[in-house]
Design a protein around this motif. Structure first.
Motif, short mmCIF file in Angstrom:
data_model
loop_
_atom_site.label_atom_id
_atom_site.label_comp_id
_atom_site.label_asym_id
_atom_site.label_seq_id
_atom_site.Cartn_x
_atom_site.Cartn_y
_atom_site.Cartn_z
N SER A 44 0.84 -1.21 0.00
CA SER A 44 0.00 0.00 0.00
C SER A 44 0.86 1.24 0.00
O SER A 44 2.07 1.21 0.30
N GLY A 45 0.20 2.38 -0.29
CA GLY A 45 0.91 3.65 -0.33
C GLY A 45 1.83 3.71 -1.53
O GLY A 45 1.41 3.59 -2.67
N GLN A 46 3.16 3.81 -1.28
CA GLN A 46 4.16 3.83 -2.35
C GLN A 46 4.94 2.51 -2.43
O GLN A 46 5.85 2.36 -3.25
N GLY A 47 4.55 1.54 -1.59
CA GLY A 47 5.31 0.29 -1.54
C GLY A 47 5.22 -0.52 -2.81
O GLY A 47 6.15 -1.29 -3.13
N TRP A 48 4.14 -0.39 -3.57
CA TRP A 48 3.99 -1.18 -4.79
C TRP A 48 5.07 -0.86 -5.82
O TRP A 48 5.39 -1.68 -6.69
N MET A 49 5.64 0.37 -5.73
CA MET A 49 6.65 0.75 -6.74
C MET A 49 7.91 -0.13 -6.64
O MET A 49 8.65 -0.30 -7.62
#
Length: 766
Positions: A44-49
């Motif tokens: 979630s957040g920016q972790g998927w990048m």
């Protein structure tokens, strides 16, 4: 609706996610977490990048940011790392969810093509069969259509909802399963999506097997093969009826409320938490003659009077800082250019946490009230100034609760401080002791009879000074039907002092005039009497000489004696005329009401009686008949009797100085007026001389007042009498016939005694 969508997305057997309007990932479904071998918090957040292949990340972010900025649907082809550490190609279809205003509230993304190889050329096309196998696992109605729109497959949830078989659904017309009102809209959205190959997202109502229409969020996504060609379309029907109906009801309520607000005949508005205005009702816009765009935010200031703008802005800032309801006043310009006063009232709207999320206000036209208040202030100022100049204060006294209200001027007259609570006892404490009985009688009369009052009374001030005040009051129905006295009190101290000074000057002038008149009267009498007396002396001397002659001249002496007798008669005639002159004045005969004539005399002599500390009481016969006579002469008699009675009490200090004036009809049907005093009285031997000319018991009197009065009463065919009281004082009364009796008056004067008459009349009038 969001909770239902996340539940559905979490159940999908493909990667799906939800992002906020700014593109920030808000939800990652379970399938993605399983494939990546990561927890939800990590992705979630920016972790998927961190899962995106480094070579694909820059281009992917650029495409994603462009999509967010445009607010339009699109697709993202990118390699994602799985839990085994290898990267696999994925094709994400992304579409926005918009509200009724067209603003993006969420972004929804779904993987429509996954493969096990790392290169696009090596990946196999998205298998339609795979899609067909997965749709039955989806917990919502799903349909697969050919690029031309022909239905290829529907899942079991769709068959159950519509209550039809697959063949029946294929043969069904769109109008049989879609609400007629929504059909044009959904056909238009699908047609556009088919033409552009982009995802569509619409909300429409679909007919359930029992005939009930329910709201669905319909998301259509194209499924592509390895070459990027659309192989089929997947249509997801997400049930939002439970959320949509309250929203629809809310929107309906809002429309009704907005309609009501626009109809309210008042200026209604709302503002943001920073103070900028976001809404004005139609009445407000019509009043100021401006459009909603012109007055939005801070444009409303254009309609405020320039002189009031700073004050209104400051008050608005103070109200917002206080976070409490408030109000202020300012002038607004009407569409025709006229400025009118308005009352601005505002209340805050708070959320469940108690934080202000909006301000609501109403502006009420108070211009007429302001003008009335200004006129009232001017009237009050005029009244206060008029009372100050005239030294007259007003008061009210409620008899039921004894509440007393005084005007500012009356506070000054009584010498009360303005912060003093005025009571009847405080007022009574200011009354002069000698007038306390009069004040008590008037107060008792007010409670028992409720009659109007008009009297004078004295106040004794704390410094020992005395004030004379004139009281006038009227009884009326006050608050709640209570009896209330409304009145005015005038400070007449200066006038009373002037009257006393004037009265003293008049008395001195009258005394000097009496002395001068007596001298003129004496000279006239001496002149008239000396002529015949000189003749008597001359004739007597001549007679003596004639008798002493030798021989005596008898005949001459007799004739001379006759002339002496004639001159003696002439002298006697002069004296007779002097006695009779008072009853030979000309008169103006008319019908006279003795009560009214007496009241006029009392009014004229009131100041003199008060100066002598005399209390005057009256007992008038209510049905007294009129008399015929000279009104002025009768009033002269009454005035003489009143002044004599007052002067008779000058030396009395051991008892009240009282005069009683009574009118009545006596046994002979004559009208009688009685004046009774409590003075020194007179001795019985003086009664016989009481009405003789020049007889007086006063050191400064001339002794002609009662003589003149008796002459006037006798001329009116009446009688004037006096008698000593059983107690102190004396009683004088006269009685004259009622109107209709035969009255004869003598109005001519002898020419020979005209100078004497004129002098005597001057003395008599005094």
């Amino acid at each position: 609706m969001e909770t239902e969508l996340t539940r559905i997305f979490d159940a999908l057997p493909v990667i799906a996610w939800i992002a906020l309007p700014d593109g920030h990932a808000d939800f990652i479904n379970r399938c993605w977490c399983d494939l990546a071998g990561r927890g939800t918090e990590e992705i979630s957040g920016q972790g998927w990048m961190a899962l995106v292949h480094p070579d694909d990340l820059p281009a992917m972010l650029a495409s994603w940011h462009a999509m967010v900025a445009s607010g339009k649907p699109g697709e993202l082809r990118v390699r994602m790392r799985h839990g085994d550490g290898n990267h696999h190609w994925h094709l994400f279809r992304v579409g926005p969810l918009k509200n009724a205003s067209g603003h993006v509230t969420r972004w929804y993304g779904m993987d429509t093509g996954t493969g096990g190889r790392q290169q696009p050329a090596e990946s196999s096309p998205a298998s339609e069969l795979d899609a067909l196998l997965t749709i039955d696992a989806m917990p919502l109605p799903v349909a697969i259509t050919a690029p031309s729109g022909e239905v290829r497959r529907v899942n079991r949830h769709a068959l159950h909802y519509f209550g039809r078989s697959f063949e029946q659904l294929k043969r069904s017309k769109a109008s049989e399963v879609v609400h007629p009102e929504d059909l044009p809209y959904i056909i238009s959205a699908q047609s556009k999506a088919y033409e552009t190959g982009s995802t569509y997202n619409v909300q429409s109502r679909h007919r359930r097997s029992d005939g009930v229409y329910r709201w669905f969020n319909v998301v259509g996504m194209p499924l592509r093969d390895a070459q990027g060609h659309i192989s089929c379309w997947m249509h997801l029907l997400i049930d939002i009826d439970d959320q949509r109906r309250p929203e629809e009801a809310l929107r309906t309520t809002e429309r009704k409320l907005r309609s009501i607000i626009h109809t309210i005949p008042a200026l209604v508005w709302s503002a943001r938490i920073d103070g900028s205005v976001e809404f004005f009702n139609q009445h407000y816009l019509d009043y100021v003659g401006l459009s909603a765009e012109q007055v939005a935010d801070w444009g409303w200031k254009a309609a405020v009077h320039p002189d009031d703008l700073d004050g209104l802005a400051d008050s608005w800032q103070l109200i917002m800082a206080s976070q409490a309801p408030g109000e202020t006043e300012a002038r607004l310009r009407r569409f025709d250019g006229e400025y009118r006063w308005f009352l601005f009232r505002v209340n805050p709207l708070r959320n469940e946490a108690g934080h202000i999320i909006k301000w609501y206000g109403i502006s009420i036209d108070i211009d007429d009230r302001k003008r009335t208040e200004e006129q009232l202030r001017r009237s009050e100022a005029f009244l206060a100034e008029g009372q100050r100049i005239s030294m007259t204060g007003s008061f009210s006294w409620c008899l039921d609760d004894n509440e007393v209200m005084l005007s500012d001027e009356l506070y000054r007259i009584f010498g009360f401080d303005h912060d003093t609570t005025v009571t009847l006892d405080r007022i009574a404490g200011r009354i002069h002791p000698d007038d306390a009985t009069l004040h008590a009688d008037k107060k008792s009369d007010a409670r028992e009879v409720g009659s109007d009052h008009d009297y004078e009374i004295r106040l004794r001030m704390p410094d020992g000074s005395v004030k004379h005040v004139h009281v006038v009051s009227h009884c009326a129905q006050g608050r709640d039907g209570q009896r209330e006295y409304i009145g005015a009190i005038q400070d007449v101290t200066q006038r009373r002092a002037s009257e006393e000074t004037l009265g003293a000057l008049r008395s001195e002038l009258a005394r000097m005039a009496k002395i001068n008149s007596l001298g003129a009267l004496t000279a006239s009498i001496a002149h008239e009497v000396n002529q015949p007396l000189s003749g008597v002396i001359t004739n007597a001397s001549t007679c003596l000489r004639m008798l002493a002659a030798d021989p005596p001249n008898i005949e001459g002496a007799i004739e001379t004696a006759r002339r002496a007798i004639r001159d003696g008669h002439r002298a006697s005639d002069v004296i007779t005329r002097v006695r009779a002159l008072f009853s030979r004045k000309s008169s103006n005969t008319e019908r006279v009401n003795l009560n009214d004539a007496t009241k006029e005399v009392i009014a004229l002599s009131q100041s003199t009686l008060k100066a002598s500390r005399v209390t005057l009481k009256t007992d008038f016969c209510q049905d007294i008949p009129p008399v015929t006579g000279d009104r002025v002469q009768l009033q002269q008699v009454i005035l003489n009797l009143l002044l004599n009675a007052s002067e008779a009490m000058n030396g009395v200090d051991d008892r009240p100085r009282e005069i009683l004036v009574r009118t009545e009809v006596d046994e002979d049907a004559r009208v009688r007026l009685t004046v009774q005093d409590s003075g020194v009285g007179f001795e019985s031997e003086g009664l016989g001389k009481m009405f003789e000319t020049f007889y007086t018991t006063k050191s400064s009197g001339m002794g002609i007042g009662l003589s003149i009065s008796q002459s006037i009463i006798e001329r009116h065919q009446g009688t004037l009498r006096a008698q000593a009281n059983n107690g102190p004082g004396a009683t004088f009364w006269f009685a004259i016939p009622r109107a209709g009796s035969d009255m004869r008056t003598t109005t001519s004067d002898s020419d020979a005694t005209a100078p004497l008459l004129r002098a005597a009349r001057v003395a008599g009038s005094l």
